[in-house]
Scaffold this motif. Structure first.
Motif, PDB file in Angstrom:
ATOM      1  N   ALA A 161       3.348  17.173  41.216  1.00  3.53           N
ATOM      2  CA  ALA A 161       3.164  18.091  42.349  1.00  3.53           C
ATOM      3  C   ALA A 161       4.428  18.933  42.529  1.00  3.53           C
ATOM      4  CB  ALA A 161       2.880  17.291  43.617  1.00  3.53           C
ATOM      5  N   PRO A 186       4.375  28.135  57.625  1.00  3.67           N
ATOM      6  CA  PRO A 186       5.731  27.614  57.853  1.00  3.67           C
ATOM      7  C   PRO A 186       6.277  26.913  56.619  1.00  3.67           C
ATOM      8  CG  PRO A 186       4.104  26.303  59.072  1.00  3.67           C
ATOM      9  CD  PRO A 186       3.339  27.319  58.281  1.00  3.67           C
ATOM     10  N   LEU A 194      -0.114  29.114  49.435  1.00  2.00           N
ATOM     11  CA  LEU A 194      -0.396  29.110  50.883  1.00  2.00           C
ATOM     12  C   LEU A 194      -0.356  30.541  51.429  1.00  2.00           C
ATOM     13  CD1 LEU A 194       0.066  26.030  50.519  1.00  2.00           C
ATOM     14  CD2 LEU A 194       1.432  26.067  52.604  1.00  2.00           C
ATOM     15  N   GLY A 250       3.536  26.489  44.936  1.00  2.00           N
ATOM     16  CA  GLY A 250       2.750  25.827  45.976  1.00  2.00           C
ATOM     17  C   GLY A 250       2.823  26.609  47.280  1.00  2.00           C
ATOM     18  N   HIS A 251       4.045  26.924  47.702  1.00  4.45           N
ATOM     19  CA  HIS A 251       4.211  27.727  48.923  1.00  4.45           C
ATOM     20  C   HIS A 251       3.482  29.064  48.783  1.00  4.45           C
ATOM     21  CE1 HIS A 251       8.168  25.378  49.024  1.00  4.45           C
ATOM     22  NE2 HIS A 251       7.608  25.047  50.166  1.00  4.45           N
ATOM     23  N   GLY A 277      -0.065  22.637  53.307  1.00  2.14           N
ATOM     24  CA  GLY A 277      -0.417  22.109  51.992  1.00  2.14           C
ATOM     25  C   GLY A 277      -0.939  20.686  52.078  1.00  2.14           C
ATOM     26  N   GLN A 327       1.101  14.827  57.081  1.00  2.00           N
ATOM     27  CA  GLN A 327       1.589  15.913  57.938  1.00  2.00           C
ATOM     28  C   GLN A 327       0.435  16.809  58.361  1.00  2.00           C
ATOM     29  OE1 GLN A 327       5.337  18.261  57.246  1.00  2.00           O
ATOM     30  NE2 GLN A 327       3.923  19.708  56.340  1.00  2.00           N
TER      31      GLN A 327
HETATM   32  P1  AMP Z   1       8.074  22.600  52.809  1.00  2.00           P
HETATM   33  O1  AMP Z   1       8.823  23.854  52.518  1.00  2.00           O
HETATM   34  O2  AMP Z   1       8.292  21.515  51.818  1.00  2.00           O
HETATM   35  O3  AMP Z   1       8.236  22.154  54.243  1.00  2.00           O
HETATM   36  O4  AMP Z   1       6.535  22.958  52.656  1.00  2.00           O
HETATM   37  C1  AMP Z   1       5.970  24.022  53.370  1.00  2.00           C
HETATM   38  C2  AMP Z   1       4.478  23.986  53.192  1.00  2.00           C
HETATM   39  O5  AMP Z   1       4.171  24.098  51.806  1.00  2.00           O
HETATM   40  C3  AMP Z   1       3.846  22.680  53.678  1.00  2.00           C
HETATM   41  O6  AMP Z   1       2.608  22.980  54.310  1.00  2.00           O
HETATM   42  C4  AMP Z   1       3.626  21.930  52.392  1.00  2.00           C
HETATM   43  O7  AMP Z   1       2.562  21.005  52.465  1.00  2.00           O
HETATM   44  C5  AMP Z   1       3.305  23.050  51.440  1.00  2.00           C
HETATM   45  N1  AMP Z   1       3.539  22.639  50.049  1.00  2.00           N
HETATM   46  C6  AMP Z   1       4.658  22.109  49.523  1.00  2.00           C
HETATM   47  N2  AMP Z   1       4.481  21.819  48.211  1.00  2.00           N
HETATM   48  C7  AMP Z   1       3.209  22.161  47.925  1.00  2.00           C
HETATM   49  C8  AMP Z   1       2.392  22.081  46.741  1.00  2.00           C
HETATM   50  N3  AMP Z   1       2.859  21.603  45.591  1.00  2.00           N
HETATM   51  N4  AMP Z   1       1.121  22.530  46.812  1.00  2.00           N
HETATM   52  C9  AMP Z   1       0.628  23.026  47.973  1.00  2.00           C
HETATM   53  N5  AMP Z   1       1.336  23.118  49.117  1.00  2.00           N
HETATM   54  C10 AMP Z   1       2.602  22.688  49.095  1.00  2.00           C
END
Ligand code: AMP
Length: 279
Positions: free
Chosen positions: A184, A24, A36, A32-33, A148, A154
Motif C-alpha cells: 500500500a 485532507p 483522492l 494514493g493521495h 482513503g 480512521q
Molecule cells: P495522510 O497524508 O497519510 O494523512 O493521508 C491522507 C489521506 O490519504 C487519508 O484519507 C488516507 O487514508 C489517504 N491515503 C493514504 N495512503 C493511501 C493509499 N495508498 N491509497 C488511498 N488513500 C490513501
C-alpha cells in the motif's frame, strides 16, 4: 491553484464557489493521495486539499518531527491534478491557542486496533478533522470529504463523527492505491531501504493469507497468532493482524465472506506500516 494559509483566507477564497470537495492530507503526496483528489474533483463545485502535519495525533516518541515534508513537490502534484485551492495552515493558524477542547470518539471504536497501540490517536485525528471541516465547509454549507480506505478505522471513526454531529458533509471512501508488489502506498514507505521495501510486501500478503485461512474455518485467534508468528519470522514486529466485522470492527462470531476485513499493523526496521483487506 490558489494557496492559502489562514482560515479567513480560505473562506474568502471559497466565497460563492458552491460546495467544496475536500481532501485532507499530511503532505508528502503520492498516487494514493492524488487518487483522492481525482475522486474529489468529480464530486464538488470546487476542489480543496489541505496539508497539515497534525501534532495532536502523534505520540511523543513518534515521527512528528521527522515526518517527510515535501512542499514544492506536493504543490506541483496538486496543481497537475487540477486542485483549485490548497489550504496549508501553519500550526498557529489552526491552533492559535492550545487546543483544550477536543473531539473524543467512542472507545469501542477508537480505543481498539490503531487506538490501542497509539493512545489518543483518534482524538487527535477527530479534533483536527473537525477543525478542518469547519474551516472548509462552515461558510459554504457543507460538501464532500474524501478519505482513503488504507486508513480503514480512521474512515469509520470519521463517518461516525459526521453522523453523530449531523455535519452536512458526505464522506466518500477511495480504494487503497498500491505499488505493483501489493505494498500500500504510504508516506512512511519513504523511510524504507530498498531491501525493506521488498520485504514490506509481506504485510499485504499476510492479510490475504489470514483472510483465506479464516474462511476455511478454524479458530480465528489461532489463525491470527499464526499470521503474526509468520510475519515475525520474516523480521517484522507486528502490533496486530486480525479479522474483524466491517460493521463495527469487533471480532466476528463466525467468519462470513463479504462482511469481514483483515487489518494489520507492523514495524519493519523502525517503520510502522498499516494495511487492510476486505473480504
Ligand atoms: P495522510 O497524508 O497519510 O494523512 O493521508 C491522507 C489521506 O490519504 C487519508 O484519507 C488516507 O487514508 C489517504 N491515503 C493514504 N495512503 C493511501 C493509499 N495508498 N491509497 C488511498 N488513500 C490513501
Amino acid at each position: 491553484m490558489q494557496i492559502v494559509h489562514t482560515i479567513a483566507d480560505l473562506r474568502a477564497a471559497l466565497a460563492g464557489k458552491g460546495h467544496p470537495a475536500f481532501v485532507p492530507t499530511m503532505g508528502n503526496l503520492h498516487d494514493g493521495h492524488l487518487s483522492l483528489v481525482r475522486l474529489a474533483r468529480q464530486h464538488g463545485d470546487v476542489t480543496v486539499a489541505s496539508i497539515f502535519v497534525n501534532r495532536l495525533q502523534f505520540l511523543p516518541h513518534e515521527d512528528f518531527d521527522s515526518y517527510p515534508r515535501t512542499w514544492d513537490a506536493d504543490c506541483a502534484k496538486l496543481e497537475a491534478e487540477g486542485c483549485d485551492i490548497l489550504f496549508a495552515p501553519r500550526e498557529l493558524d489552526l491552533y492559535p491557542e492550545p487546543q483544550t477542547f477536543k473531539v473524543q470518539p467512542d472507545a469501542a471504536l477508537a480505543d481498539i486496533l490503531e487506538g490501542h497501540f497509539r493512545p489518543g490517536f483518534f482524538t487527535g485525528v477527530c479534533t483536527v478533522v473537525m477543525k478542518l471541516f469547519q474551516a472548509v465547509f462552515a461558510t459554504n454549507g457543507g460538501g464532500v470529504a474524501v478519505f482513503g480506505q488504507k486508513d480503514y478505522q480512521q474512515l469509520m471513526v470519521i463517518r461516525r463523527m459526521v453522523r453523530q454531529f449531523a455535519l452536512p458533509i458526505e464522506i466518500m471512501a477511495a480504494p487503497t492505491a498500491r505499488a505493483g508488489s501489493g505494498l500500500a502506498l504510504s508516506s512512511r514507505n519513504g523511510y524504507l531501504s530498498d531491501e525493506q521495501r521488498v520485504q514490506a510486501m509481506a504485510l499485504s500478503q499476510a492479510l490475504k493469507t489470514l483472510a483465506d485461512a479464516s474462511l476455511q474455518g478454524g479458530n480465528l485467534a489461532e489463525l491470527e497468532a499464526q499470521a503474526m508468528a509468520d510475519l515475525r519470522a520474516q523480521g517484522w514486529e507486528p502490533d496486530y493482524l486480525t479479522v474483524r466485522q466491517r460493521s463495527d470492527l469487533q471480532t466476528p462470531e463466525k467468519a462470513q465472506a463479504g462482511q469481514l476485513v483483515a487489518l494489520g499493523a507492523a514495524r519493519i526496521g523502525g517503520t510502522r506500516l498499516i494495511d487492510n483487506l476486505e473480504f
